[in-house]
Every structure is written in structure tokens, then in C-alpha cells.
Design an enzyme around this catalytic site. Structure first.
Site, PDB file in Angstrom:
ATOM      1  N   TYR A 164      17.058  30.590   2.001  1.00 26.34           N
ATOM      2  CA  TYR A 164      15.611  31.417   2.514  1.00 26.34           C
ATOM      3  C   TYR A 164      16.093  31.781   4.043  1.00 26.34           C
ATOM      4  O   TYR A 164      16.362  31.007   4.538  1.00 26.34           O
ATOM      5  CB  TYR A 164      14.726  30.751   2.282  1.00 26.34           C
ATOM      6  CG  TYR A 164      14.064  30.588   1.022  1.00 26.34           C
ATOM      7  CD1 TYR A 164      13.604  31.778   0.214  1.00 26.34           C
ATOM      8  CD2 TYR A 164      13.693  29.433   0.320  1.00 26.34           C
ATOM      9  CE1 TYR A 164      13.032  31.603  -0.802  1.00 26.34           C
ATOM     10  CE2 TYR A 164      13.169  29.436  -0.892  1.00 26.34           C
ATOM     11  CZ  TYR A 164      12.952  30.537  -1.579  1.00 26.34           C
ATOM     12  OH  TYR A 164      12.366  30.298  -2.795  1.00 26.34           O
TER      13      TYR A 164
ATOM     14  N   LYS B  82       0.553  -1.245   0.172  1.00 26.34           N
ATOM     15  CA  LYS B  82       0.018  -0.073   0.099  1.00 26.34           C
ATOM     16  C   LYS B  82       0.853   1.119  -0.145  1.00 26.34           C
ATOM     17  O   LYS B  82       2.117   1.310   0.351  1.00 26.34           O
ATOM     18  CB  LYS B  82      -0.974   0.012   1.234  1.00 26.34           C
ATOM     19  CG  LYS B  82      -0.315  -0.008   2.618  1.00 26.34           C
ATOM     20  CD  LYS B  82      -1.250   0.160   3.664  1.00 26.34           C
ATOM     21  CE  LYS B  82      -0.711  -0.042   4.989  1.00 26.34           C
ATOM     22  NZ  LYS B  82      -1.613   0.509   6.146  1.00 26.34           N
TER      23      LYS B  82
END
Length: 336
Positions: free
Chosen positions: A243, A33
Site C-alpha cells: 500500500y 488475565k
């Protein structure tokens, strides 16, 4: 873009270790999954089938469609039950029985203590009657353990509850059903095994999340994550990076940007406590959407080769580190 390397030898080593626990490869259901926990759905399905695994577990019918031809059975955990020769569908509540397509192959989940999905034990007889009335094919009965990876007696308490469920199912006349409850943790810590299947996910991918007292099963991480260099520059002492300029060069240094960021599913983390890569290099400043900055000029760097160790740096778990990785990252198989 970054690259994920899948180590075939390590994957098969882990499956062999699990087969030693179950007594047979035939009893392993590989959990695929969520893109095989980030390892790559079709890639890991193919490797599993090549190894001899005949049973798989997925989240949705969409996942099942991509891999079901490789397996004898595929259990779908979270989708509407429809008639299919290979796929069976988890029934998580009485409404799932009502909504199932006539003749669908189903597996009844019983809540033995996790209180997440599954019918209550006192609803068992009613559920079995509904399954018969709806003409569904009951191929399995299962439960899920809430704390198999923790010390304590809860695992044994849930096992006792499930043993009672099994007897009641047989007493109701359902003799040809498969019973399964063991996840990776329960499989790895159990001394004996007497069920029809184990649902093995994280263990197959190389991680034992059990306390150290149980850490006697040698598993090997299957996935490693590398990033390629984009650009290199020379920083002067005092120049700031990225940043917010969170990192300041303490001296003249060479740094490079590499093609990995939170847009690829990498954890942004906290620049005040930088992640240390598998090659021992701290990420400098903030993680960007598509880039990280490291003190290196190498063309390619290994960022992670053990998701469990990486997870500890971020205060999370190996599952999250691997499943978060973008489906768009290229995945390659190496034999060793």
C-alpha cells in the site's frame, strides 16, 4: 495463519527463578488475565498446574470458568462477586461490597498510592464492617505497586502503607486472610519476602522490566511468533511494494508475503522505520491487515522471539506486544 510457539522449558525455568525468591511454589499465583498476556489462557493454565502452581489470577469470571478446575484458588480482578467455592473476587470500592452476592469469597483491595483501584486506607474499617454485615467471606487483602519497576523509594513507601493496613485488618479480628502486594517487578527486586502470595505475570512469561541495576534474575522469553510464506515474486530495481508503495526496490530482489498483519494483533508501526524481525530482516513497506512483505523465500520466518526487544523498536512495552496477539493465532507447545 501465523503460529505462536510456547517454550515449556523456558516457562518452567522462569517459575523456578520466582520460586527461589518466594521460597515456595505454593506462594506463586500465576496471572492469566487477558489470555495469559497473549500466550493462551488454557494452555498456560495447564502448564502452570502441571508445574505445581495452585493459585491463579484472571480478569473475569468468563476466564475463570475455563481454568478454575486446575487450581485451588482463582482470584477474579474485575467482575461482580458471586458465590463460588474456588473463585474469590476483588473488591475495588465500597460499592463492590454492596453489590456482592451474599456469601461470596472476596479479597479487599486497598489503594496505597497507585490511585487506580481499591478503597482508600481511611475507608478500611468501614469496609471491613460492611463485609461482615453482608456476610461475605474475606479471604484476602491486597494492594498494587505503581512503580516497582522504577528506581526510587515509592515502592518502599507503599510497602509501609500496606504494612499498616495488615495490622489494622488483624486488629479488626480478621486473622485467616492472605495478604499479597507483590507483582513481578516487586518480587524480582525484593531481597526478602514475607507475604502469602506473589501475583506473577510478565516475569513468568520471561520479561524483567526492571532497570539494569536489578537485572540479576535470568528470565527467558516463553513466546515466539512465526509467519508462513504465502507467495514469492521477483522485483526489478525501482518497483514499489505494498500500500502506498512506501518501499522501493534498490536493486533486483526476491520478496515474499507472509501471513501476519495488524488483523492478527501485530503492530502496524511506521514504514519509515521498519521493524527488524528476529532473523534480521526488515519488513518492507506497510504492514497490511493480513500480510507483511520480507526479502526472503523461506517457507517460514521467526518474526519475534523476544517481545521486550520487539517492543523497543515500536516504542512500547513487552506487555502490549504479547497481549495484542489475536486469540485466533494457533499456539503450540514445544519442550525446548
Amino acid at each position: 495463519m501465523a503460529t505462536i510457539i510456547i517454550n515449556k522449558e523456558n516457562f518452567y525455568h522462569n517459575l523456578n527463578q520466582i520460586a527461589l525468591k518466594t521460597g515456595s511454589v505454593e506462594k506463586i499465583a500465576i496471572v492469566l488475565k487477558d489470555n495469559a498476556y497473549g500466550h493462551g489462557l488454557q494452555l498456560m493454565a495447564s502448564l502452570s498446574a502441571e508445574f505445581g502452581i495452585r493459585h491463579a489470577v484472571v480478569r473475569s469470571m468468563e476466564e475463570a470458568k475455563n481454568i478454575k478446575e486446575l487450581f485451588r484458588t482463582v482470584l477474579v480482578l474485575g467482575d461482580h462477586a458471586v458465590k463460588d467455592d474456588i473463585c474469590s473476587f476483588a473488591l475495588n470500592c465500597l460499592n463492590d461490597i454492596e453489590n456482592a452476592e451474599l456469601g461470596a469469597r472476596v479479597e479487599l483491595k486497598v489503594d496505597t498510592g497507585m490511585h487506580r483501584n481499591g478503597i482508600a486506607p481511611e475507608e478500611l474499617e468501614r469496609a471491613l464492617q460492611m463485609i461482615q454485615k453482608k456476610d461475605l467471606e474475606l479471604v484476602g487483602v491486597m494492594t498494587h505497586f505503581r512503580s516497582a519497576d522504577e528506581m526510587g523509594s515509592e515502592l518502599f513507601w507503599q510497602q509501609k502503607q500496606f504494612a499498616s493496613v495488615k495490622e489494622r485488618v488483624k486488629e479488626a479480628g480478621f486473622m485467616n486472610v492472605r495478604f499479597h502486594s507483590h507483582n513481578s517487578a516487586a518480587t524480582l527486586r525484593s531481597k526478602t519476602f514475607d507475604e502469602d502470595l506473589v501475583r506473577v505475570g510478565i516475569g513468568a512469561y520471561g520479561y524483567n522490566e526492571l532497570p539494569d541495576v536489578f537485572d540479576d534474575i535470568p528470565l527467558k522469553p516463553v513466546l515466539s511468533l512465526s509467519a508462513k510464506k504465502i507467495a514469492t515474486r521477483r522485483l526489478k530495481k525501482g518497483e514499489r511494494v505494498g500500500y502506498g508503495g512506501d518501499f522501493t526496490a534498490p536493486e533486483e530482489m526476491t520478496v515474499s508475503t507472509y501471513d501476519l498483519g495488524y488483523g492478527d494483533g501485530w503492530c502496524r508501526g511506521d514504514s519509515a522505520h521498519p521493524y527488524i524481525t528476529a532473523e534480521g530482516l526488515p519488513i518492507l513497506g506497510r504492514v497490511s491487515m493480513d500480510f507483511i512483505i520480507l526479502e526472503s523465500a523461506k517457507e517460514e520466518l521467526v518474526i519475534m522471539n523476544d517481545a521486550q526487544k520487539a517492543a523497543r523498536q515500536f516504542g512500547t512495552i513487552s506487555y502490549e506486544m504479547t497481549t495484542a496477539l489475536s486469540i485466533n493465532i494457533e499456539r503450540k507447545i514445544v519442550d525446548r
